[in-house]
Scaffold this active site. Structure first.
Site, PDB file in Angstrom:
ATOM      1  N   GLY A 125       6.939  -7.632   7.368  1.00 52.98           N
ATOM      2  CA  GLY A 125       7.792  -6.554   7.857  1.00 52.98           C
ATOM      3  C   GLY A 125       7.835  -6.429   9.365  1.00 52.98           C
TER       4      GLY A 125
ATOM      5  N   THR B 244       1.492  -3.059   7.024  1.00 54.61           N
ATOM      6  CA  THR B 244       0.488  -2.015   7.198  1.00 54.61           C
ATOM      7  C   THR B 244      -0.746  -2.585   7.897  1.00 54.61           C
ATOM      8  OG1 THR B 244       1.287  -0.841   5.239  1.00 54.61           O
ATOM      9  CG2 THR B 244      -0.945  -0.338   5.980  1.00 54.61           C
TER      10      THR B 244
ATOM     11  N   ALA C 134       0.805  -1.218   0.000  1.00 55.31           N
ATOM     12  CA  ALA C 134       0.000   0.000   0.000  1.00 55.31           C
ATOM     13  C   ALA C 134       0.839   1.270   0.000  1.00 55.31           C
ATOM     14  CB  ALA C 134      -0.935  -0.005   1.202  1.00 55.31           C
TER      15      ALA C 134
ATOM     16  N   SER D  34       4.530   1.091  -0.948  1.00 51.91           N
ATOM     17  CA  SER D  34       5.680   0.940  -1.839  1.00 51.91           C
ATOM     18  C   SER D  34       5.534  -0.335  -2.643  1.00 51.91           C
ATOM     19  CB  SER D  34       6.993   0.915  -1.037  1.00 51.91           C
ATOM     20  OG  SER D  34       7.086  -0.256  -0.252  1.00 51.91           O
ATOM     21  N   GLY D  35       6.278  -0.386  -3.722  1.00 54.43           N
ATOM     22  CA  GLY D  35       6.347  -1.590  -4.530  1.00 54.43           C
ATOM     23  C   GLY D  35       7.800  -1.949  -4.738  1.00 54.43           C
ATOM     24  N   ARG D  36       8.032  -3.211  -5.052  1.00 55.33           N
ATOM     25  CA  ARG D  36       9.406  -3.609  -5.350  1.00 55.33           C
ATOM     26  C   ARG D  36       9.382  -4.802  -6.274  1.00 55.33           C
ATOM     27  NH1 ARG D  36      10.155  -5.956  -0.050  1.00 55.33           N
ATOM     28  NH2 ARG D  36       8.539  -7.517   0.240  1.00 55.33           N
TER      29      ARG D  36
ATOM     30  N   HIS E 282      -3.006 -12.211  -4.138  1.00 61.81           N
ATOM     31  CA  HIS E 282      -3.236 -11.448  -2.916  1.00 61.81           C
ATOM     32  C   HIS E 282      -1.986 -11.619  -2.079  1.00 61.81           C
ATOM     33  CE1 HIS E 282      -5.770 -10.672   0.951  1.00 61.81           C
ATOM     34  NE2 HIS E 282      -4.983  -9.667   0.631  1.00 61.81           N
ATOM     35  N   ASP E 283      -1.353 -10.526  -1.675  1.00 61.89           N
ATOM     36  CA  ASP E 283      -0.058 -10.634  -1.004  1.00 61.89           C
ATOM     37  C   ASP E 283      -0.123 -11.478   0.262  1.00 61.89           C
ATOM     38  OD1 ASP E 283      -1.456  -8.720   0.475  1.00 61.89           O
ATOM     39  OD2 ASP E 283      -0.037  -7.097   0.084  1.00 61.89           O
ATOM     40  N   THR E 284      -1.271 -11.487   0.939  1.00 59.05           N
ATOM     41  CA  THR E 284      -1.389 -12.325   2.128  1.00 59.05           C
ATOM     42  C   THR E 284      -1.373 -13.805   1.764  1.00 59.05           C
ATOM     43  OG1 THR E 284      -2.699 -10.587   3.173  1.00 59.05           O
ATOM     44  CG2 THR E 284      -2.698 -12.728   4.240  1.00 59.05           C
TER      45      THR E 284
END
Length: 483
Positions: free
Chosen positions: A403, A260, A15, A17-19, A236-238
């Site tokens: 994180g 987040t 939400a 940053s991206g990488r 979905h990142d989760t």
């Protein structure tokens, strides 16, 4: 299984940053390096809060250029938001941000047609004001939706731009509140009653499915030599993060994906659709290999991120030790309260919440930080305790990934609150899960247990043992919940 070491690009969008990460995978090798990081900064325009999707796509292309030659690409991101395409496949406008105010009061309108209990029994999704179902209801009279021929969730939209092929990845689709978690297909009855056209969605894809090849124009812009496949991952990142929980075979575990948001829950074989589960606000999202991510969304480190932004970004290396010296559980707030959802004035809002509940008001930065971390640990405790009861699924250990694993104080407080050992790591869980699903699709890794075994052998993990008993945490829980 191959003994070759291959490289995979994981596009991991959060939400803020991206990488683009590059994972090198072999039978006993799993190395992750960052190729490129870029800011994800929403933009407030007259019509509301929007994602700068073109900037994100440019960041993806820059990242693929920096990554160098890879054997596959996979994309994961946050959930629920989407882009609308016209008959020519062109984007009709910047996607609306899930924190936009357009869904305020929409849920009540939906429940007038499909009561909340019936909606939960059909879709298993917890109430959140920004679920895709509510966003589509809010947009029903918009000109963009009227002219739309295709709806693509954020990772699917970026995949479409990379490959020219459209699909809807299942783990992310399960967050729309339009999927039946038992059949793992669209809930046509719910969509029909609410006037939502499911033909807007592209065909469903599962993690591991091929998603196309990088278009010639993308190859030219990134300097990659084709063909380069794009592989569907848990977009979905989760879902990707839970795939990277380094649990042992047969281990009874709970997980907390921290960032987040904090997503705290269990990995189950079937959804829990009881009324008690709905009232406890647990969600049944889909994961790899037919699993269900039974979890509760908690506001997470957003609370601290917003405070740090308000304070001018002080050094966390100084702030966290100072917070550790503040008396435990002096003041706590409900970390899942929607009052903390919007950005801005977070230190004041936390102080106001403590004042309203008759607790000591945290004033210093260290006191506010300790209040936040105690409150998050308490929310983790409540979610994991209630999930075990509702699912009849006891656990022996809590895995924290993401994180928040870098925040040793939060990890220790979570162990103390839950009364269970905590294993923290890996920090880059979403990217690692993304990479491992690609590697599995290409024959380098075996089943989900083998994926987790590789993680446990190759990634740094920290173990936290609970201190004392949980009586003080139970008392704090009663203080803010009344039960």
């Amino acid at each position: 299984m191959s003994t070759t070491v291959k490289s995979y690009a994981a596009v991991d969008l959060g939400a803020s940053s991206g990488r683009v990460m590059v994972g090198r995978v072999g039978p006993d090798a799993l190395e992750l390096t960052e190729a490129h990081r870029f800011t994800n900064r929403p933009v407030r325009v007259p019509e509301g809060l929007r994602w700068d999707i073109l900037s994100l796509y440019a960041g993806v292309l820059d990242g693929l250029r920096a990554a160098g030659q890879v054997d596959s690409v996979g994309i994961d991101s946050w959930a629920v938001d989407y882009g609308l395409l016209d008959t020519d496949g062109a984007l009709l406008g910047n996607p609306v941000h899930y924190r936009d105010a357009r869904t305020e009061g929409v849920a009540e309108k939906v429940w007038a047609t499909v009561p909340a209990a019936e909606l939960y029994a059909a879709t298993g999704l917890q109430y959140a004001p920004f679920n895709t179902l509510y966003q589509l209801t809010a947009a029903r009279t918009s000109s963009q939706l009227a002219h739309a021929q295709r709806l693509l969730l954020i990772p699917d939209l970026l995949t479409y731009w990379l490959t020219g092929e459209a699909g809807t990845e299942l783990t992310n689709a399960s967050t729309t509140q339009l999927i039946d978690p038992r059949t793992r297909e669209w809930s046509y009855d719910i969509a029909s009653r609410l006037g939502i056209d499911l033909d807007l969605f592209a065909p469903l894809r599962r993690p591991g499915d091929p998603a196309g090849l990088l278009r010639p124009q993308v190859l030219e812009e990134t300097g990659l030599t084709g063909p380069v496949p794009v592989t569907t991952v848990g977009s979905h990142d989760t879902a990707s993060a839970v795939a990277a929980v380094p649990a042992g075979s047969g281990e009874r575990f709970a997980y907390i994906c921290t960032g987040t948001w904090s997503l705290a829950g269990l990995e189950l074989d079937a959804p829990v659709l009881s009324e008690a589960s709905r009232l406890a606000n647990f969600t049944n999202e889909l994961g790899l290999d037919g699993t269900v991510r039974y979890l509760r969304n908690i506001m997470g480190l957003w609370l601290l991120q917003e405070c740090v932004r308000d304070w001018g970004h002080p050094d966390l290396g100084e702030l966290l030790p100072a917070a550790a010296g503040v008396p435990a559980l002096r003041s706590v707030v409900d970390a899942g309260d929607a009052a903390f959802l919007a950005p801005g004035r977070m230190p004041e809002r936390i102080a106001d919440a403590c004042r309203a509940s008759g607790q000591p008001v945290p004033e210093s930065r260290a006191e506010i930080t300790r209040c936040i971390l105690d409150s998050l640990a308490l929310a983790h405790r409540r979610a994991i305790t209630e999930a075990q009861s509702l699912a009849d699924h006891p656990v022996d250990v809590v895995h924290i990934v993401g994180g928040g694993t870098r925040n040793a104080l939060l990890c220790q407080l979570t162990a103390d609150a839950c009364g269970l050992p905590v294993v923290a790591g890996p920090a880059e869980a979403a990217a690692l899960g993304n990479v491992l699903v690609q590697a599995r699709a290409h024959g380098l890794v075996g089943d989900r247990s083998a994926m987790r075994g590789l993680l446990a052998r190759t990634q740094p993990l920290e173990r936290y043992i609970p201190r004392g008993d949980t009586a003080a945490w139970r008392a704090a829980e009663i203080r803010i919940t009344g039960r």
